[in-house]
Motif scaffolding. Sequence first.
Motif, PDB file in Angstrom:
ATOM      1  N   LEU A 111       1.810  -6.404  -3.717  1.00 44.32           N
ATOM      2  CA  LEU A 111       1.067  -5.984  -4.771  1.00 44.32           C
ATOM      3  C   LEU A 111      -0.363  -5.957  -4.319  1.00 44.32           C
ATOM      4  O   LEU A 111      -1.257  -5.032  -4.580  1.00 44.32           O
ATOM      5  N   LYS A 112      -0.831  -6.900  -3.721  1.00 43.41           N
ATOM      6  CA  LYS A 112      -2.230  -7.261  -3.126  1.00 43.41           C
ATOM      7  C   LYS A 112      -2.475  -6.347  -2.131  1.00 43.41           C
ATOM      8  O   LYS A 112      -3.789  -5.798  -2.269  1.00 43.41           O
ATOM      9  N   LYS A 113      -1.444  -5.972  -1.185  1.00 38.81           N
ATOM     10  CA  LYS A 113      -2.026  -4.700  -0.172  1.00 38.81           C
ATOM     11  C   LYS A 113      -2.088  -3.579  -0.963  1.00 38.81           C
ATOM     12  O   LYS A 113      -3.049  -2.755  -0.493  1.00 38.81           O
ATOM     13  N   MET A 114      -1.243  -3.181  -1.911  1.00 38.56           N
ATOM     14  CA  MET A 114      -1.169  -1.950  -2.720  1.00 38.56           C
ATOM     15  C   MET A 114      -2.694  -2.012  -3.477  1.00 38.56           C
ATOM     16  O   MET A 114      -3.159  -0.728  -3.262  1.00 38.56           O
ATOM     17  N   HIS A 115      -3.020  -3.050  -4.162  1.00 41.28           N
ATOM     18  CA  HIS A 115      -4.360  -2.934  -4.834  1.00 41.28           C
ATOM     19  C   HIS A 115      -5.438  -2.794  -3.644  1.00 41.28           C
ATOM     20  O   HIS A 115      -6.585  -1.930  -4.208  1.00 41.28           O
TER      21      HIS A 115
END
Length: 200
Positions: A111-115
């Motif tokens: 999720l962090k990477k996608m954000h």
Amino acid sequence: MGNIFGRKRRSRVTEQDKAVLQLKQQRDKLKLYQKRIVLQLEKEREVARQLLRDGKKEKAKLLIKKKRYQEQLLDKTENQISNLEQMVQDIEFTQIEMKVIEGLKVGNHCLKKMHEAMSIEDVERIMDETQESIEYQRQIDEMLSGNLTQEDEDAILEELNALTQEDLELPEAPTEPLPEKKPEREPAKTRPKPELVAAS
């Protein structure tokens, strides 16, 4: 060839798996011990009965004392088995919890990477562009579906009248009278055929 067979394989057995296995082995040993004591108690109960029949009350009393002590051992064994089983369940459940936490950690990282790949500003810009496109398409749909204003309708009628006036050039009507219609000739009468007349 030597490298393939000489390479050490990484074991999939964890320390927790080893601990669970040892606890289960201890539990199984206690259960076997428990069965042995139960069988021994049955035998000693029979021996005590026989001693009472034979009138050897003191020996029977000593045997019953021993039996009582072994029954206490049996209760302790039962408690130890329960403790071992509880420990096994706790370790196995903790392993499941650790897998869940590991899964959550991986999901959180994704999720962090996608954000990071898409900022709030990018999302707002895309939403604005999408809204503009939707509004533009709605206007086109309204025009095509005939949802025109009264001004549009008046302009269309005015243009239609102008086009009608331009194309409406009719030829002049003739001033001479039309010729009279001649009467049609009557059809000739048919004469009877000679053969038919001779026959009559």
